[in-house]
Each structure stands twice: as C-alpha cells, then as structure tokens.
Design an enzyme around this catalytic site. Sequence first.
Site, PDB file in Angstrom:
ATOM      1  N   GLY A   1       0.838  -1.206   0.000  1.00 33.50           N
ATOM      2  CA  GLY A   1       0.000   0.000   0.000  1.00 33.50           C
ATOM      3  C   GLY A   1       0.868   1.250   0.000  1.00 33.50           C
ATOM      4  O   GLY A   1       0.487   2.296   0.518  1.00 33.50           O
TER       5      GLY A   1
ATOM      6  N   GLY B   1       1.715   3.246  -2.314  1.00 29.03           N
ATOM      7  CA  GLY B   1       1.435   4.298  -3.289  1.00 29.03           C
ATOM      8  C   GLY B   1       0.772   5.512  -2.674  1.00 29.03           C
ATOM      9  O   GLY B   1       0.811   6.600  -3.271  1.00 29.03           O
ATOM     10  N   ARG B   2       0.156   5.329  -1.533  1.00 26.22           N
ATOM     11  CA  ARG B   2      -0.627   6.446  -0.977  1.00 26.22           C
ATOM     12  C   ARG B   2      -0.503   6.518   0.539  1.00 26.22           C
ATOM     13  O   ARG B   2      -0.088   5.561   1.199  1.00 26.22           O
ATOM     14  CB  ARG B   2      -2.118   6.248  -1.285  1.00 26.22           C
ATOM     15  CG  ARG B   2      -2.442   6.137  -2.753  1.00 26.22           C
ATOM     16  CD  ARG B   2      -3.944   6.098  -2.936  1.00 26.22           C
ATOM     17  NE  ARG B   2      -4.348   5.509  -4.191  1.00 26.22           N
ATOM     18  CZ  ARG B   2      -4.398   6.160  -5.354  1.00 26.22           C
ATOM     19  NH1 ARG B   2      -4.030   7.413  -5.434  1.00 26.22           N
ATOM     20  NH2 ARG B   2      -4.794   5.535  -6.449  1.00 26.22           N
TER      21      ARG B   2
ATOM     22  N   ASP C   1      -0.846  -7.171  -5.277  1.00 27.28           N
ATOM     23  CA  ASP C   1      -2.164  -7.281  -4.670  1.00 27.28           C
ATOM     24  C   ASP C   1      -2.013  -8.213  -3.471  1.00 27.28           C
ATOM     25  O   ASP C   1      -1.783  -9.418  -3.635  1.00 27.28           O
ATOM     26  CB  ASP C   1      -3.151  -7.861  -5.695  1.00 27.28           C
ATOM     27  CG  ASP C   1      -4.528  -8.082  -5.101  1.00 27.28           C
ATOM     28  OD1 ASP C   1      -4.707  -7.899  -3.876  1.00 27.28           O
ATOM     29  OD2 ASP C   1      -5.441  -8.456  -5.858  1.00 27.28           O
TER      30      ASP C   1
ATOM     31  N   SER D   1      -5.489  -0.302  14.183  1.00 29.35           N
ATOM     32  CA  SER D   1      -6.240   0.964  14.193  1.00 29.35           C
ATOM     33  C   SER D   1      -6.910   1.119  15.549  1.00 29.35           C
ATOM     34  O   SER D   1      -7.165   0.113  16.233  1.00 29.35           O
ATOM     35  CB  SER D   1      -7.321   0.920  13.099  1.00 29.35           C
ATOM     36  OG  SER D   1      -8.290   1.924  13.294  1.00 29.35           O
TER      37      SER D   1
ATOM     38  N   TYR E   1     -14.086  -3.931   9.638  1.00 27.58           N
ATOM     39  CA  TYR E   1     -12.779  -3.260   9.798  1.00 27.58           C
ATOM     40  C   TYR E   1     -12.267  -3.411  11.233  1.00 27.58           C
ATOM     41  O   TYR E   1     -11.090  -3.696  11.469  1.00 27.58           O
ATOM     42  CB  TYR E   1     -12.976  -1.795   9.423  1.00 27.58           C
ATOM     43  CG  TYR E   1     -11.721  -0.958   9.325  1.00 27.58           C
ATOM     44  CD1 TYR E   1     -10.901  -1.016   8.211  1.00 27.58           C
ATOM     45  CD2 TYR E   1     -11.392  -0.064  10.346  1.00 27.58           C
ATOM     46  CE1 TYR E   1      -9.769  -0.215   8.115  1.00 27.58           C
ATOM     47  CE2 TYR E   1     -10.271   0.740  10.256  1.00 27.58           C
ATOM     48  CZ  TYR E   1      -9.456   0.661   9.142  1.00 27.58           C
ATOM     49  OH  TYR E   1      -8.343   1.460   9.050  1.00 27.58           O
TER      50      TYR E   1
ATOM     51  N   LYS F   1      -8.809  -5.244  12.399  1.00 21.56           N
ATOM     52  CA  LYS F   1      -7.777  -4.466  13.105  1.00 21.56           C
ATOM     53  C   LYS F   1      -7.469  -5.066  14.473  1.00 21.56           C
ATOM     54  O   LYS F   1      -6.331  -5.002  14.948  1.00 21.56           O
ATOM     55  CB  LYS F   1      -8.207  -3.003  13.211  1.00 21.56           C
ATOM     56  CG  LYS F   1      -8.246  -2.276  11.847  1.00 21.56           C
ATOM     57  CD  LYS F   1      -6.964  -2.432  11.060  1.00 21.56           C
ATOM     58  CE  LYS F   1      -6.849  -1.509   9.869  1.00 21.56           C
ATOM     59  NZ  LYS F   1      -5.638  -1.760   9.068  1.00 21.56           N
TER      60      LYS F   1
END
Length: 252
Positions: free
Chosen positions: A12, A14-15, A62, A141, A153, A157
């Site tokens: 991840g 890229g951002r 991926d 998170s 989510y 987490k």
Amino acid sequence: MQFKDRVALVTGGGRGIGAATARILAEGGAAVAVTDVDPGPAEETAAGIRAVGGRAIALACDVTSQGSVDAAFARAAQEFGRIDILYASAGITRDNLVHKLTEEDWDAVMDTHLKGSFLTAQAAQRYMVAQRYGKIVFTSSTSALGNRGQANYSAVKAGLQGLAKTLAIELGPFNINVNAVAPGFIETRMTRATAERMGVDFEQMKEAAAKSIPLRRVGQPEDVGHVVAFLCSDLASYVSGQVIYIAGGPRA
Ligand code: NDP
C-alpha cells in the site's frame, strides 16, 4: 543512516501512510520496494524517493493474492539482495452497519487486511529467518477497540494485533521483531473518502475530530511513519509483540 544496507518492502506504498513510511525509511538509508495494487501510485512514491537520491523500485502487488505477494518479494530480493523490513499498510474500508453489511464487503476487508498481512508476513519471514534478522510491522487501528459502522474493519484491526503477538512468539527465536501500530484519525485519502461517503465536509470533519483528541489535531501520515521507522530500527530491538497507538491521546 539507521537503515543503511537494509531493504524494506512496503505494501500500500502508493498512498497515504504507506507512501510516507516508504519515504521515511528511504531517508534513513533503506532501499525500498514500494508496492501497491495499482503500480501507478507506487511508481510516484518510488520516483519521489529516487529524485532525492534514495533507492526505490515500484512493484505491483495485490496483497490478497499469494502469487502476487510471492512474486513481489522475489523481485524485491532479486533487485536488492535481501528483505529486512516489511511494513504492511495496504488497506480498504467497506463501512456499513451490521444489518446492511454484505458478505462481499466483509470478505473484501478480511482479505485485504488479515489475509494480506498474513501472506506478506509469511513471504517476508522466508527471507528473514534465513538472515536471522527482520522487522515486521502491521497496521492496526483505534477501530480495533470498536467503532460504529465498522464491524468488518474493527474485527480485522483487532485480529492484526493477535497476528502481531503470535508471530512475535513464533519468529522471535530468529531475531525477527513483529509489532503493530494502531493509528487514530490520520489525514489520507481513506479518511477523506469516509467524509465524502457520509456527506460531510472533510475540513469540518477534521475540526470536529480534533476537538475530541487530547493533542487537538488529527494525525498526518508521517506521524505514523516515524513510529514505524522506530519499530523497524535497532533502537527498538527489544520491542516485539506490541501495539503502539498513534492517536494524539490514549484512546480512540
Ligand atoms: P490509503 O487509501 O491512502 O492507502 C491505502 C493503500 O492501500 C492504497 O494505495 C490502496 O490502493 C492500497 N490497497 C488497497 N487494496 C490493496 C490490495 N489488495 N493490495 C495492495 N494494496 C492495496 O489509506 P491510508 O494510508 O489511510 O491507510 C493505510 C493503512 O492504515 C490501512 O491499513 C488503514 O486501514 C490504516 N489506518 C488508517 C487510518 C486513517 O485514519 N487513515 C487509521 C488507522 C489505520 P488503491 O488506492 O488503489 O485502492
């Protein structure tokens, strides 16, 4: 140059938090394989690192596919010779209240975060065990503590905290540290998309969130990246199986 001669792979990358962490590790001297499901943003991050004299390559990966993960690790190791650091940042949200949450949205979140972190850690440890050296950091998170509309989510987490603790036990004898960071509200495309989905202005959402955060501001991707870098450094060589909350205060 605390990461001189070290090689990092970031998912991840890229951002958002992954991109910031890739840059911070590179500033510390690491060669970085910046991976993302979409190679375009990964290439932007890698090009930014190279532009300031760092070493980086971009790879498509991926994290939900074992073949894709194994190929990215093989390519990174071929390019840089070893894999010392894995930072698993790849993530998505598919929020909904439990009575509206679809099986597809449950599975997508499970696959990206939990299976993705498992597959990347499994690939990483093959290199790290042979080297008798490695640092793995997962991204949990504050939602692990429970968050309305995030059953999927929140579950992954919380699960990542268990994964970090278990791999710390299994991989510790091979001099591999495994930890998790647990960010609160960090300003990225992910939180911006949440605001859009809720029909809330992002600036107003940040201001409202900041009022309930003891340090009175939302976090930036670098706030997480610096803690990841600490956990990946030898300054933290006796820290393993821990979860560090990065939330501007003690709670979500
Ligand atoms: P971003 O959306 O900015 O970055 C996440 C990156 O992961 C994107 O580049 C995305 O690609 C990529 N990605 C998505 N699916 C896959 C996949 N299957 N394989 C590889 N890469 C994938 O989000 P953040 O930087 O905010 O989030 C990074 C991590 O931090 C996530 O795990 C998130 O859950 C966690 N986190 C974020 C918080 C926040 O407030 N922002 C708080 C707590 C935790 P694409 O854009 O093309 O889909």
